[in-house]
Scaffold this motif. Structure first.
Motif, PDB file in Angstrom:
ATOM      1  N   ALA A   3     -31.583  33.702  36.437  1.00 46.74           N
ATOM      2  CA  ALA A   3     -32.917  33.229  36.793  1.00 46.74           C
ATOM      3  C   ALA A   3     -32.875  32.388  38.070  1.00 46.74           C
ATOM      4  CB  ALA A   3     -33.513  32.422  35.645  1.00 46.74           C
ATOM      5  N   MET A   4     -31.791  31.707  38.333  1.00 46.58           N
ATOM      6  CA  MET A   4     -31.659  30.880  39.537  1.00 46.58           C
ATOM      7  C   MET A   4     -31.537  31.731  40.793  1.00 46.58           C
ATOM      8  SD  MET A   4     -31.792  27.724  38.646  1.00 46.58           S
ATOM      9  CE  MET A   4     -30.940  26.775  39.866  1.00 46.58           C
ATOM     10  N   ASN A   5     -30.932  32.905  40.698  1.00 47.98           N
ATOM     11  CA  ASN A   5     -30.750  33.737  41.882  1.00 47.98           C
ATOM     12  C   ASN A   5     -32.096  34.156  42.486  1.00 47.98           C
ATOM     13  OD1 ASN A   5     -28.007  33.600  41.783  1.00 47.98           O
ATOM     14  ND2 ASN A   5     -27.733  35.516  40.651  1.00 47.98           N
ATOM     15  N   GLY A   6     -33.047  34.487  41.645  1.00 45.48           N
ATOM     16  CA  GLY A   6     -34.349  34.913  42.160  1.00 45.48           C
ATOM     17  C   GLY A   6     -35.109  33.784  42.834  1.00 45.48           C
ATOM     18  N   SER A   7     -35.055  32.585  42.280  1.00 47.42           N
ATOM     19  CA  SER A   7     -35.806  31.480  42.857  1.00 47.42           C
ATOM     20  C   SER A   7     -35.130  30.918  44.101  1.00 47.42           C
ATOM     21  CB  SER A   7     -36.009  30.372  41.815  1.00 47.42           C
ATOM     22  OG  SER A   7     -34.758  29.837  41.431  1.00 47.42           O
ATOM     23  N   ALA A   8     -33.825  31.067  44.236  1.00 49.59           N
ATOM     24  CA  ALA A   8     -33.126  30.569  45.417  1.00 49.59           C
ATOM     25  C   ALA A   8     -33.546  31.353  46.655  1.00 49.59           C
ATOM     26  CB  ALA A   8     -31.615  30.651  45.222  1.00 49.59           C
ATOM     27  N   GLY A   9     -33.735  32.661  46.541  1.00 50.16           N
ATOM     28  CA  GLY A   9     -34.199  33.475  47.662  1.00 50.16           C
ATOM     29  C   GLY A   9     -35.617  33.115  48.081  1.00 50.16           C
ATOM     30  N   PHE A  10     -36.441  32.804  47.104  1.00 53.54           N
ATOM     31  CA  PHE A  10     -37.830  32.422  47.388  1.00 53.54           C
ATOM     32  C   PHE A  10     -37.886  31.086  48.124  1.00 53.54           C
ATOM     33  CE2 PHE A  10     -41.769  30.275  46.071  1.00 53.54           C
ATOM     34  CZ  PHE A  10     -42.670  31.157  46.638  1.00 53.54           C
ATOM     35  N   ARG A  11     -37.020  30.151  47.742  1.00 52.28           N
ATOM     36  CA  ARG A  11     -36.996  28.847  48.381  1.00 52.28           C
ATOM     37  C   ARG A  11     -36.583  28.963  49.845  1.00 52.28           C
ATOM     38  NH1 ARG A  11     -33.764  25.569  43.851  1.00 52.28           N
ATOM     39  NH2 ARG A  11     -35.349  25.653  42.236  1.00 52.28           N
ATOM     40  N   SER A  12     -35.599  29.781  50.128  1.00 52.03           N
ATOM     41  CA  SER A  12     -35.141  29.902  51.513  1.00 52.03           C
ATOM     42  C   SER A  12     -36.201  30.579  52.376  1.00 52.03           C
ATOM     43  CB  SER A  12     -33.810  30.661  51.588  1.00 52.03           C
ATOM     44  OG  SER A  12     -33.967  31.987  51.137  1.00 52.03           O
ATOM     45  N   ARG A  13     -36.907  31.562  51.818  1.00 50.42           N
ATOM     46  CA  ARG A  13     -37.998  32.192  52.569  1.00 50.42           C
ATOM     47  C   ARG A  13     -39.137  31.206  52.800  1.00 50.42           C
ATOM     48  NH1 ARG A  13     -39.000  37.230  49.207  1.00 50.42           N
ATOM     49  NH2 ARG A  13     -36.824  37.758  48.984  1.00 50.42           N
ATOM     50  N   GLY A  14     -39.426  30.400  51.797  1.00 43.52           N
ATOM     51  CA  GLY A  14     -40.481  29.389  51.928  1.00 43.52           C
ATOM     52  C   GLY A  14     -40.149  28.373  53.004  1.00 43.52           C
ATOM     53  N   ARG A  15     -38.888  27.956  53.065  1.00 46.79           N
ATOM     54  CA  ARG A  15     -38.473  27.026  54.097  1.00 46.79           C
ATOM     55  C   ARG A  15     -38.559  27.661  55.473  1.00 46.79           C
ATOM     56  NH1 ARG A  15     -33.196  24.871  50.969  1.00 46.79           N
ATOM     57  NH2 ARG A  15     -34.279  23.544  49.489  1.00 46.79           N
ATOM     58  N   LEU A  16     -38.159  28.925  55.567  1.00 45.05           N
ATOM     59  CA  LEU A  16     -38.226  29.629  56.846  1.00 45.05           C
ATOM     60  C   LEU A  16     -39.671  29.755  57.323  1.00 45.05           C
ATOM     61  CD1 LEU A  16     -36.771  31.205  59.075  1.00 45.05           C
ATOM     62  CD2 LEU A  16     -37.078  33.252  57.680  1.00 45.05           C
ATOM     63  N   ILE A  17     -40.551  30.115  56.413  1.00 44.36           N
ATOM     64  CA  ILE A  17     -41.973  30.247  56.773  1.00 44.36           C
ATOM     65  C   ILE A  17     -42.546  28.885  57.155  1.00 44.36           C
ATOM     66  CG2 ILE A  17     -44.270  30.766  55.847  1.00 44.36           C
ATOM     67  CD1 ILE A  17     -42.926  33.025  54.239  1.00 44.36           C
ATOM     68  N   GLY A  18     -42.179  27.852  56.414  1.00 43.20           N
ATOM     69  CA  GLY A  18     -42.660  26.501  56.733  1.00 43.20           C
ATOM     70  C   GLY A  18     -42.181  26.028  58.095  1.00 43.20           C
ATOM     71  N   CYS A  19     -40.909  26.301  58.413  1.00 41.57           N
ATOM     72  CA  CYS A  19     -40.383  25.915  59.720  1.00 41.57           C
ATOM     73  C   CYS A  19     -41.077  26.675  60.841  1.00 41.57           C
ATOM     74  CB  CYS A  19     -38.871  26.157  59.769  1.00 41.57           C
ATOM     75  SG  CYS A  19     -37.945  24.978  58.779  1.00 41.57           S
ATOM     76  N   CYS A  20     -41.316  27.965  60.621  1.00 40.78           N
ATOM     77  CA  CYS A  20     -42.016  28.766  61.634  1.00 40.78           C
ATOM     78  C   CYS A  20     -43.439  28.259  61.856  1.00 40.78           C
ATOM     79  CB  CYS A  20     -42.034  30.235  61.226  1.00 40.78           C
ATOM     80  SG  CYS A  20     -40.418  31.020  61.328  1.00 40.78           S
ATOM     81  N   MET A  21     -44.115  27.911  60.788  1.00 39.27           N
ATOM     82  CA  MET A  21     -45.483  27.393  60.917  1.00 39.27           C
ATOM     83  C   MET A  21     -45.491  26.048  61.645  1.00 39.27           C
ATOM     84  SD  MET A  21     -47.221  28.503  57.320  1.00 39.27           S
ATOM     85  CE  MET A  21     -48.796  27.843  57.756  1.00 39.27           C
TER      86      MET A  21
END
Length: 94
Positions: A3-21
């Motif tokens: 269950a942790m593997n799926g949420s870890a990928g989402f967190r990194s994408r969220g950080r990437l999108i936040g940094c881009c914004m």
């Protein structure tokens, strides 16, 4: 652990999108800064004189000379007009 593997990928994408914004926001603030710092118009200077016939420049002689077409422009000899002329001359001299 799976269950942790799926949420870890989402967190990194969220950080990437936040940094881009955040980067886009910072760049847009820099790009639009010259527009907001345009030259300000000169301040409007106003002289307000409160009064009656003395401030207006009314005299019975001027009224009788210009009757029946007494326009306000005929009475522009009151103390506010004299003071305005004095201030214009003083401002040009500076």
């Amino acid at each position: 652990m799976q269950a942790m593997n799926g949420s870890a990928g989402f967190r990194s994408r969220g950080r990437l999108i936040g940094c881009c914004m955040a980067l886009v926001l910072a760049l847009s603030a820099v790009a639009f800064t010259p527009v907001s710092s345009a030259a300000e118009p000169p301040p409007i200077e106003t002289y307000l004189a409160l009064g009656d016939s003395l401030a207006f420049g009314y005299t019975a002689q001027k009224f009788n000379e210009n009757f029946p077409n007494e326009a306000p422009a005929y009475f522009e000899t009151g103390y506010p007009n004299v003071a305005a002329k004095f201030l214009r001359v003083a401002k040009k001299g500076v």
